[in-house]
Design a protein around this motif. Sequence first.
Motif, PDB file in Angstrom:
ATOM      1  N   ASP A 127      89.846  42.954  39.845  1.00 32.83           N
ATOM      2  CA  ASP A 127      88.958  42.773  40.398  1.00 32.83           C
ATOM      3  C   ASP A 127      87.691  43.619  39.964  1.00 32.83           C
ATOM      4  O   ASP A 127      86.521  43.188  40.103  1.00 32.83           O
ATOM      5  N   GLU A 128      87.840  44.810  39.426  1.00 36.83           N
ATOM      6  CA  GLU A 128      86.971  45.543  38.890  1.00 36.83           C
ATOM      7  C   GLU A 128      86.256  44.681  37.771  1.00 36.83           C
ATOM      8  O   GLU A 128      84.819  44.914  37.603  1.00 36.83           O
ATOM      9  N   ALA A 129      86.823  44.230  36.718  1.00 46.19           N
ATOM     10  CA  ALA A 129      86.254  43.486  35.725  1.00 46.19           C
ATOM     11  C   ALA A 129      85.351  42.313  36.311  1.00 46.19           C
ATOM     12  O   ALA A 129      84.357  42.119  35.857  1.00 46.19           O
ATOM     13  N   ALA A 130      85.815  41.689  37.401  1.00 42.84           N
ATOM     14  CA  ALA A 130      85.193  40.343  37.865  1.00 42.84           C
ATOM     15  C   ALA A 130      83.799  40.808  38.429  1.00 42.84           C
ATOM     16  O   ALA A 130      82.796  40.383  38.345  1.00 42.84           O
ATOM     17  N   ARG A 131      83.810  42.015  39.407  1.00 44.49           N
ATOM     18  CA  ARG A 131      82.410  42.391  39.795  1.00 44.49           C
ATOM     19  C   ARG A 131      81.505  42.930  38.881  1.00 44.49           C
ATOM     20  O   ARG A 131      80.354  42.748  38.939  1.00 44.49           O
ATOM     21  N   PHE A 132      81.850  43.496  37.725  1.00 42.65           N
ATOM     22  CA  PHE A 132      81.284  44.121  36.660  1.00 42.65           C
ATOM     23  C   PHE A 132      80.602  42.887  36.119  1.00 42.65           C
ATOM     24  O   PHE A 132      79.303  42.811  35.783  1.00 42.65           O
ATOM     25  N   LEU A 133      81.278  41.503  35.780  1.00 43.76           N
ATOM     26  CA  LEU A 133      80.729  40.478  35.222  1.00 43.76           C
ATOM     27  C   LEU A 133      79.606  40.020  36.051  1.00 43.76           C
ATOM     28  O   LEU A 133      78.458  39.409  35.570  1.00 43.76           O
ATOM     29  N   LYS A 134      79.995  39.821  37.351  1.00 44.57           N
ATOM     30  CA  LYS A 134      78.900  39.222  38.087  1.00 44.57           C
ATOM     31  C   LYS A 134      77.518  40.068  38.225  1.00 44.57           C
ATOM     32  O   LYS A 134      76.323  39.576  38.278  1.00 44.57           O
ATOM     33  N   LEU A 135      78.106  41.363  38.270  1.00 43.84           N
ATOM     34  CA  LEU A 135      76.626  42.184  38.307  1.00 43.84           C
ATOM     35  C   LEU A 135      75.952  42.122  36.892  1.00 43.84           C
ATOM     36  O   LEU A 135      74.506  42.246  36.728  1.00 43.84           O
ATOM     37  N   ARG A 136      76.709  41.926  35.773  1.00 44.93           N
ATOM     38  CA  ARG A 136      75.784  41.790  34.520  1.00 44.93           C
ATOM     39  C   ARG A 136      75.161  40.381  34.596  1.00 44.93           C
ATOM     40  O   ARG A 136      73.932  40.582  34.115  1.00 44.93           O
ATOM     41  N   ASP A 137      75.608  39.450  35.138  1.00 46.08           N
ATOM     42  CA  ASP A 137      74.790  38.350  35.147  1.00 46.08           C
ATOM     43  C   ASP A 137      73.503  38.200  36.067  1.00 46.08           C
ATOM     44  O   ASP A 137      72.709  37.633  35.840  1.00 46.08           O
ATOM     45  N   LYS A 138      73.806  38.825  37.214  1.00 46.68           N
ATOM     46  CA  LYS A 138      72.860  38.902  38.239  1.00 46.68           C
ATOM     47  C   LYS A 138      71.806  39.995  37.880  1.00 46.68           C
ATOM     48  O   LYS A 138      70.549  39.745  38.151  1.00 46.68           O
ATOM     49  N   HIS A 139      71.983  41.091  37.300  1.00 47.66           N
ATOM     50  CA  HIS A 139      71.098  42.433  37.411  1.00 47.66           C
ATOM     51  C   HIS A 139      70.711  42.682  35.770  1.00 47.66           C
ATOM     52  O   HIS A 139      69.877  43.540  35.580  1.00 47.66           O
ATOM     53  N   GLY A 140      71.614  42.229  34.714  1.00 46.98           N
ATOM     54  CA  GLY A 140      71.318  42.398  33.532  1.00 46.98           C
ATOM     55  C   GLY A 140      71.901  43.762  33.037  1.00 46.98           C
ATOM     56  O   GLY A 140      71.518  43.987  32.200  1.00 46.98           O
ATOM     57  N   PHE A 141      72.837  44.332  33.727  1.00 45.46           N
ATOM     58  CA  PHE A 141      73.180  45.642  33.239  1.00 45.46           C
ATOM     59  C   PHE A 141      73.928  45.431  31.809  1.00 45.46           C
ATOM     60  O   PHE A 141      74.613  44.491  31.613  1.00 45.46           O
TER      61      PHE A 141
END
Length: 367
Positions: A127-141
């Motif tokens: 779940d941690e990995a999944a939310r990181f990937l969503k944030l990467r795609d949404k905000h460009g982290f």
Amino acid sequence: MKIVKLETFTNQYVGFVRATAEDGSQGWGQVSTYHADITCEVFHRQVAPYALGTNALDFADTIQRIYEKEHKFPGSYLRRAQTGLDTALWDLRGKVEGKPVASLIGGSPGKVRAYASSMKRDITPEDEAARFLKLRDKHGFTAFKWRVGAECGRDQDEWPGRTEAVVPVVSKALGDGVDKLVDGNSCYSPKRAIEVGKLLEDNGIGHFEEPCPYWNYDQTAEVRAALNIDVAGGEQDNELSSWQLMIEHKSVDILQPDVMYLGGIHRTLEVCRMGAAAGLPITPHAANLGLVTMCTMHLLRAIPNPGKYLEFSIEGLDYYPWQDGLFLGNPYDIVDGHATVTDAPGWGVEINPEWLMKSAYKVSEIG
């Protein structure tokens, strides 16, 4: 121009400070979060009496005099209370001069690279990995930090085997070209920290934060000497003598002062100068979306030895319900992995009047 009124608006978690000068100029600051209602009482008892009647625009000596007058009370609560005065007066000066605080302290407005900072340990590696990937795609982290061990865990994990699972799962999901950081929150003995550190090295993680109990500088130094990745720490330290010890003992590669815990911008700049003299970068602790993150953004735009990024909490109302409605607008918008310090005067934020109306109020003033 003298300070004539100091007001606090607080609940249990957040306390805002409004400073008013004799010409009516005002600025907003914040005491540190958590038990803010207690901190605001300290503010009115042990900070405001020494600040009223002093210079509202040139206040470095006032901050030092409070420390001297209250010398029998070193430690966290007084520093957290002093932060309310310091940050409010920087905002006031910025509004008087029409400049952002970043410019007042030698920098300029502009962008700051942010890393997405997870606060959670009760989350599965997947779940941690999944939310990181969503944030990467949404905000460009392009940088992420997650948690290992248990907070002050005495070598115990949040649950058995979690660290050995979360490190490779999250690292592999993020892939190459991303900066990866982890935080031990004072969990480990040196022996166990070195074992975990080797696991981090094997998985491409470059930043190991607070591996050992933060007050044991020699333990952290032992870990630093044994590893090839950066060891970081300092978020809890609020006395300048602690930073001197940390540097002298070669405990860390990266210094992490928290503006709110340390006593404000003036005292944080002193730690930054100490770090610069030792050749160490500053990657401050800024673990919530109260005023601390905005203050840190301004700081990083001004110091000569900033670290690579700004800590930016990714937690929402399930973790920080008290963050809701603090400010008007969206001062913490992340675009392409960056936050922005605008050219608005002071901190560039406006406290939400509705939040203030619900808070507990107290005032100290001349006369």
